[in-house]
Design a protein around this motif. Structure first.
Motif, PDB file in Angstrom:
ATOM      1  N   ASP A 116       7.057  46.863  11.145  1.00  0.00           N
ATOM      2  CA  ASP A 116       7.072  48.091  11.929  1.00  0.00           C
ATOM      3  C   ASP A 116       6.131  49.076  11.245  1.00  0.00           C
ATOM      4  OD1 ASP A 116       7.617  50.535  13.066  1.00  0.00           O
ATOM      5  OD2 ASP A 116       9.761  50.146  13.242  1.00  0.00           O
ATOM      6  N   MET A 163      -0.165  52.031  17.960  1.00  0.00           N
ATOM      7  CA  MET A 163       0.400  50.683  17.829  1.00  0.00           C
ATOM      8  C   MET A 163       1.633  50.703  16.948  1.00  0.00           C
ATOM      9  SD  MET A 163      -1.303  48.681  19.682  1.00  0.00           S
ATOM     10  CE  MET A 163      -2.839  48.717  20.613  1.00  0.00           C
ATOM     11  N   LYS A 164       2.651  50.017  17.406  1.00  0.00           N
ATOM     12  CA  LYS A 164       3.949  50.110  16.739  1.00  0.00           C
ATOM     13  C   LYS A 164       4.151  49.018  15.684  1.00  0.00           C
ATOM     14  CE  LYS A 164       8.717  50.981  18.262  1.00  0.00           C
ATOM     15  NZ  LYS A 164       9.266  50.756  16.974  1.00  0.00           N
ATOM     16  N   SER A 211       5.600  52.104  11.681  1.00  0.00           N
ATOM     17  CA  SER A 211       6.094  53.462  11.463  1.00  0.00           C
ATOM     18  C   SER A 211       6.749  53.581  10.082  1.00  0.00           C
ATOM     19  CB  SER A 211       7.064  53.868  12.569  1.00  0.00           C
ATOM     20  OG  SER A 211       8.213  53.052  12.512  1.00  0.00           O
ATOM     21  N   LYS A 225      -2.486  44.355  15.457  1.00  0.00           N
ATOM     22  CA  LYS A 225      -1.604  45.463  15.821  1.00  0.00           C
ATOM     23  C   LYS A 225      -1.241  45.358  17.293  1.00  0.00           C
ATOM     24  CE  LYS A 225      -3.468  48.785  12.510  1.00  0.00           C
ATOM     25  NZ  LYS A 225      -4.291  49.987  12.334  1.00  0.00           N
ATOM     26  N   THR A 226      -0.011  45.665  17.611  1.00  0.00           N
ATOM     27  CA  THR A 226       0.435  45.596  19.006  1.00  0.00           C
ATOM     28  C   THR A 226       1.660  46.491  19.215  1.00  0.00           C
ATOM     29  OG1 THR A 226       1.193  44.127  20.769  1.00  0.00           O
ATOM     30  CG2 THR A 226       1.884  43.572  18.545  1.00  0.00           C
ATOM     31  N   ASP A 227       1.924  46.820  20.469  1.00  0.00           N
ATOM     32  CA  ASP A 227       3.146  47.554  20.804  1.00  0.00           C
ATOM     33  C   ASP A 227       4.243  46.623  21.292  1.00  0.00           C
ATOM     34  OD1 ASP A 227       2.478  50.233  20.260  1.00  0.00           O
ATOM     35  OD2 ASP A 227       1.220  50.280  22.045  1.00  0.00           O
ATOM     36  N   SER A 228       3.908  45.356  21.494  1.00  0.00           N
ATOM     37  CA  SER A 228       4.839  44.417  22.110  1.00  0.00           C
ATOM     38  C   SER A 228       5.428  43.447  21.088  1.00  0.00           C
ATOM     39  CB  SER A 228       4.083  43.643  23.204  1.00  0.00           C
ATOM     40  OG  SER A 228       4.634  42.362  23.365  1.00  0.00           O
TER      41      SER A 228
END
Ligand SMILES: [Zn+2]
Length: 76
Positions: free
Chosen positions: A18, A1-2, A20, A43-46
């Motif tokens: 973010d 997840m980003k 990361s 948490k999400t990638d979008s």
């Protein structure tokens, strides 16, 4: 997840981050926050879902979660 949603422990501002990155800075109070010390509420990638999640966490903290979900549903 980003991406993740955190809440500033200093001023309670809900903020998208973010994941990361190891640290972030609160846009309201300016406090430097270490992500590993914070609860990640979502948490999400979008990016789109991140914005929605920020609204959701805001609503939850305000005790308006039910109202907020009803608003979301009425849009669909
Ligand atoms: Zn803050």
């Amino acid at each position: 997840m980003k991406f993740g949603v955190i809440v500033c422990p200093n001023c309670k501002k809900v903020k998208g981050v973010d994941l990361s990155c190891k640290t972030t800075k609160c846009s309201r109070c300016g406090k430097a926050l270490l992500l590993e010390n914070l609860k990640i509420f979502y948490k999400t990638d979008s990016v789109g879902k991140l914005q929605q999640a920020i609204g959701l966490v805001n609503a939850e903290l305000d005790g308006r979660l039910k109202e907020f979900k009803e608003t979301l549903q009425s849009k669909n």
